[in-house]
Design an enzyme around this catalytic site. Structure first.
Site, PDB file in Angstrom:
ATOM      1  N   PRO A 138     -17.573  -3.452  -9.799  1.00 28.20           N
ATOM      2  CA  PRO A 138     -18.023  -4.566  -9.417  1.00 28.20           C
ATOM      3  C   PRO A 138     -17.911  -4.552  -7.900  1.00 28.20           C
ATOM      4  O   PRO A 138     -16.969  -4.188  -7.444  1.00 28.20           O
ATOM      5  CB  PRO A 138     -17.390  -5.496 -10.388  1.00 28.20           C
ATOM      6  CG  PRO A 138     -16.086  -4.838 -11.068  1.00 28.20           C
ATOM      7  CD  PRO A 138     -16.563  -3.229 -10.941  1.00 28.20           C
ATOM      8  N   GLU A 364      14.484  -0.510  -3.620  1.00 31.66           N
ATOM      9  CA  GLU A 364      13.238   0.001  -3.080  1.00 31.66           C
ATOM     10  C   GLU A 364      13.522   0.882  -1.890  1.00 31.66           C
ATOM     11  O   GLU A 364      12.677   1.833  -1.875  1.00 31.66           O
ATOM     12  CB  GLU A 364      12.827  -1.516  -2.185  1.00 31.66           C
ATOM     13  CG  GLU A 364      12.503  -2.639  -3.145  1.00 31.66           C
ATOM     14  CD  GLU A 364      11.509  -2.417  -4.320  1.00 31.66           C
ATOM     15  OE1 GLU A 364      10.614  -1.257  -3.989  1.00 31.66           O
ATOM     16  OE2 GLU A 364      11.713  -3.039  -5.253  1.00 31.66           O
TER      17      GLU A 364
END
Lengths: 547, 415
Positions: A138, A364
């Site tokens: 799409p 992180e």
């Protein structure tokens, strides 16, 4: 008057037959009404004229009630759709407006030429193009390309979505298909050819199913009608070209639709390449005021796998962010934030304890350092300890270029990156948090696939063992307990090996990890340039895997 | 819809609208041709010959009908249909003209039965209101003045002509009254007298009585010895008579004849009959020609309507009908004061009778004025004409208070 003008005049009459009849009847009634009024004595004429507004109002109300009841009880509500007919010249999507899908454009251009040269083609006995199927994800410009074909060929364009055919009542969809093609044929009669564009073709084009309960009959009858209409086109000496678009896999569509003579030509429209993305960025960013120093190439690299529609959305979102921040032009920071917002969701700062924040920062930093040093294909674009959606922090990475396959090293690197957070937490505090759940899920999934499906274990197991394992469709497993245990053991080995490598790496580079933790705790977010700068300080470059 | 289509639609609708507006403004029956329009409409649509004339704001229409009344002296059915047709024509013209007409009077007269006539008098605004359903048809019919009667003038004039013919033909019927026609039947030779009517003026002085002022030229041959009178009464001398006719006295309705000349003792004297005639009020509004004698006005119309509706109220209400009978009811207007005189008999002796009668009539009058939004009057006087009957006067303000139940009948009626 040439033949084409005459044809167009006849076509106009045919297409507007009902309108002409209504106009004639209304005119006749109007004249009769005026004549009738004139023949009345002035008192009754005045009386009639005085009553006319309220009579008209009441008639309108009655008609409204009637239409409402009719639509509700007899036509299944106000769901009747309007076919959008636009003359080719008025579609106004030019060939140059379609960007980032050059290969598909080339194929489509051939179609345009075929439409334009159909007379010559007929002379030499060639077969005129009937159907064109555009397949692709799409937002990659299938509709845009179809419109561009109509503009370039200069023929009328009727657009409908596949879902607009489907109805609860059997036969309604088929009737809509008939009407659509009748209109298309009328237009083709006048203009020599016309394009019927059916978006989301899979809504009516799925492989037909047959159920003794009668389920799917409506879709079947709609598709049957579509097949008949597409065959019927052959009998005419003018062209109706059907363009279908779908983002469903080709195999989902009914084979009858795909056979030659129907959708006999297929164009695969994929997401744009790096070069294509850059062009798309260049095209859309011109629609907003932007900082001329923005490096579009870098943006394009960052927007790997993004479709043109998504890029358009990123720029629109960036414009909103710039407006909210009271800036007149869109900057790189706005675009970067827009991309994150779309990919990762809105920031919403959670009230974490100091220790929690620190733990998230180590987690992180672990991912960050592992990715930068160990990952062969991906770049780190951003690291953040601001919570978004369910995650408390994130390291935003992207492949440097489009990759359609991943090798063993890349998959191992993916596992290592996933484990980076866990290892960093453990080295820092000696314990670990629940923040590793998603990482483990990914690492385990990748390792398991490598062993069970991709033949990437060191033990030499080749083949997709999942096909032999039990499932909902196949309750019986053909795998022995021993083999299952061995395969699982190989999976575990991969994980352990990766874990050790990550552990060694992070311990060795702990200083860098701590530096990133410090920076993250201070700034909360680190951009690509800042990350690069820090690594340079420590003499590190991408994928500087220790020998 | 795009602009081009809108312009096309506008271009089509504009002339149609202008044409419609232009047509809408036109009246069907212009004010200059109202009478002619009624005549033509009756002729064209119903093949009826009528005469029409406008007096001020009153349109009068006359239709002679052979056999208006049947053998039982009732309105003949076919005659009734013709009257309806003419009335409908009048309605059509009065509603669709720019002439500001207020009233219409339709007179239908029997050409065989002398004096029998049917008169419809209506208010044009009522016709419009009933067409607009602003008032009911029942209410509309109550508002029309309907008179089916023997016109005392017509009947009287016929009788007078008959009488003079009898005199001229020396009929035995005239023998007894000859002395009244002084002097020719006193001084003339028998059989020589001739009376020629040169003018008749008439007045309706009550529902049955009419007064005629007749001018004549008379001829005679003097009896021997009466030649001297020739100087005073030459051949073809002018004479006058006042004749009072009461149609209730048919077949001999001549109630009184007064001649101009009379012999008193030793001399011939004369009366001023014209002056006497002028002293009488003419209550009739239909002339000999069947057309209105004068323009009607709202006050007169309402006084007549209320007087007629008094009878309807006491006849329609079951409770009132059982107890009361309206013997007479008349309406008049005098200096902006409505005078309603009535005689209502009761078959039940009660102190409350007067209260009920006056209350009903006042309610009716108040309601009529209110429905017509009529305010151009000062008050209303109710006169019970029975011996010892009461008389009540209410100002316009008090009548409105009574209508709104803010004034009780007990506070109005004298003790």
């Amino acid at each position: 008057m040439d033949i084409l003008t005459l044809r167009r005049f006849k076509m106009y009459l045919m297409m507007h037959k009902i309108k002409f009849i209504i106009t004639f009847v209304v005119t006749a009634l109007l004249i009769l009404a005026v004549w009738g009024l004139s023949s009345l004595e002035s008192f009754y004429r005045h009386l009639t004229l005085a009553q006319m507004p309220i009579t008209l109002l009441l008639s309108g109300v009655h008609a409204g009630i009637f239409v409402f009841m009719y639509m509700i009880f007899l036509r299944g509500g106000f769901t009747r759709i309007k076919q959008t007919t636009i003359k080719g010249q008025k579609v106004n999507v030019h060939w140059n407006d379609v960007i980032g899908i050059d290969e598909a454009k080339e194929e489509a251009w051939e179609v345009v030429q075929l439409i334009k040269d159909r007379t010559r083609l007929l002379k030499i006995g060639g077969r005129i193009l009937r159907g064109l199927l555009m397949v692709g994800p799409p937002g990659c410009g299938k509709t845009y390309l179809a419109k561009a074909i109509a503009t370039e060929a200069g023929i009328p364009f009727i657009s409908m979505s596949g879902s607009e055919f489907t109805e609860i009542f059997v036969g309604v969809g088929a009737s809509r298909v008939r009407k659509l093609f009748k209109r298309a044929r009328d237009l083709a009669y006048g203009y020599g050819a016309s394009i019927v564009f059916i978006d989301e073709l899979d809504a009516i084009g799925r492989a037909r199913s047959f159920s003794f309960m009668g389920g799917g009959q409506e879709t079947n009858s709609t598709q049957n009608q579509l097949l008949v209409e597409m065959d019927g086109l052959k009998d005419k000496d003018f062209d109706v070209i059907v363009i279908g678009a779908t983002n469903a896999a080709e195999g989902i569509l009914d084979q009858a639709l795909l056979r030659p003579g129907r959708f006999d030509r297929k164009i695969y429209i994929d997401r744009p390449s790096l070069e294509g993305r850059e062009k798309v960025f260049e095209y859309y960013i011109k629609k907003v005021k932007y900082d001329k120093n923005i490096d579009l190439g870098r943006l394009a690299r960052k927007a790997v796998y993004k479709s043109p529609a998504e890029i358009d959305n990123i720029i629109k979102e960036a414009a909103l962010i710039a407006t909210r921040n009271k800036r007149d032009t869109v900057s790189y920071v706005d675009l970067s934030e827009a991309m994150e917002r779309i990919d990762m969701g809105m920031k919403h700062k959670k009230q974490m304890t100091k220790e929690e924040r620190k733990m998230v920062a180590f987690h992180e930093a672990g991912h960050l350092v592992t990715t930068y040093i160990l990952h062969p294909t991906d770049d780190v674009f951003k690291a953040s300890i601001i919570s978004r959606k369910e995650s408390l922090g994130a390291v935003y990475r992207q492949p440097r270029e489009e990759l359609y396959t991943r090798n063993k090293e890349a998959l191992l690197a993916d596992i290592k990156v996933s484990l980076g957070g866990y290892v960093a937490e453990k080295i820092h505090t000696g314990t670990t948090s629940s923040g590793v759940a998603d990482d483990f899920k990914k690492a385990m999934g990748t390792a398991s696939s490598m062993v069970w499906k991709l033949g990437m274990s060191d033990a030499g197991y080749i083949g997709d063992y999942t096909t032999l394992a039990g499932s909902a469709q196949q309750p019986t497993s053909f795998l022995s307990q021993a083999l299952t245990e061995k395969l699982n053991s190989e999976t575990d080995k991969i994980l352990k090996k990766c874990l050790k490598e990550v552990d060694d790496l992070l311990k060795k580079e702990w200083q860098i990890v701590e530096r990133f933790v410090k920076e993250l705790l201070e700034k909360e977010e680190l951009e690509y340039d800042e990350i690069e700068e820090i690594f340079k300080e420590y003499g590190k470059t991408h994928f500087s895997k220790p020998a | 819809m795009n602009t081009r289509r809108l312009i096309l639609l506008f271009a089509f609708l504009l002339p149609v609208s202008i044409s419609s507006c232009d047509n809408a403004a036109k009246v069907t029956y212009s004010k200059e041709k109202v009478e002619q329009s009624v005549i033509e409409l009756c002729k064209k649509e119903y093949k009826l010959d009528v005469e029409a004339e406008i007096k001020g704001s009153t349109l009068g229409v006359y239709i002679p009908i052979e056999g208006l009344v049947d053998a039982e002296l009732k309105l003949d059915q076919s005659a009734g249909e013709k009257i309806e047709d003419v009335a409908l024509s009048i309605h059509r013209v009065t509603m669709s003209t720019d002439k500001p007409l207020k009233f219409y009077v339709l007179t239908a007269r029997d050409t065989k039965t002398m004096g029998a006539e049917f008169v419809l008098t209506g208010f044009v605004y009522d016709v419009v209101r009933v067409r607009l359903l602003d008032i009911s048809r029942g209410e509309y019919h109550k508002r029309i003045l309907r008179d089916f009667r023997f016109n005392p003038i017509m009947a009287g004039q016929s009788k007078i002509e008959e009488l003079f013919n009898a005199l001229n033909e020396d009929s035995p019927l005239a023998q007894n009254i000859k002395p009244i026609f002084y002097p020719i039947y006193t001084i003339g030779e028998k059989g020589s007298q001739k009376i020629e009517i040169v003018g008749i003026d008439s007045k309706e002085i009550s529902a049955q009585e009419s007064l005629f002022y007749v001018k004549t030229k008379e001829h005679y041959a003097p009896l021997p010895g009466f030649d001297v009178y020739k100087a005073l009464f030459p051949q073809g001398f002018d004479n006058e008579y006042l004749i009072l006719i009461n149609i209730a006295m048919f077949p001999d309705p001549v109630k009184e004849i007064v001649s101009k000349y009379f012999y008193s003792g030793t001399e011939i004297r004369q009366r001023d009959l014209k002056k006497t005639f002028d002293q009488y009020n003419d209550i009739g509004y239909i002339g000999i020609d069947g057309l209105p004698k004068r323009d009607l006005d709202e006050r007169w119309f309402l006084s007549q309507q209320i007087a007629r509706r008094i009878k309807m109220v006491f006849a329609e209400d079951k409770r009132l009908k059982e107890r009361f009978t309206v013997q007479a009811s008349d309406g008049a207007i005098d200096n902006k004061i409505f005078r309603l005189s009535f005689s209502v008999a009761s078959n039940e002796l009660s102190d409350k009778n007067d209260e009920i009668i006056f209350s009903e009539i006042l309610k009716l009058a108040g309601w009529v004025f209110h429905r017509y939004s009529f305010e151009d009057f000062e008050g209303i006087e109710l006169i019970d004409t029975r011996p010892g009957g009461k008389k009540v006067f209410l100002s316009k303000h008090d009548l409105e208070r009574f209508r709104r139940n803010k004034l009780k009948i007990s506070a109005i009626l004298p003790e």
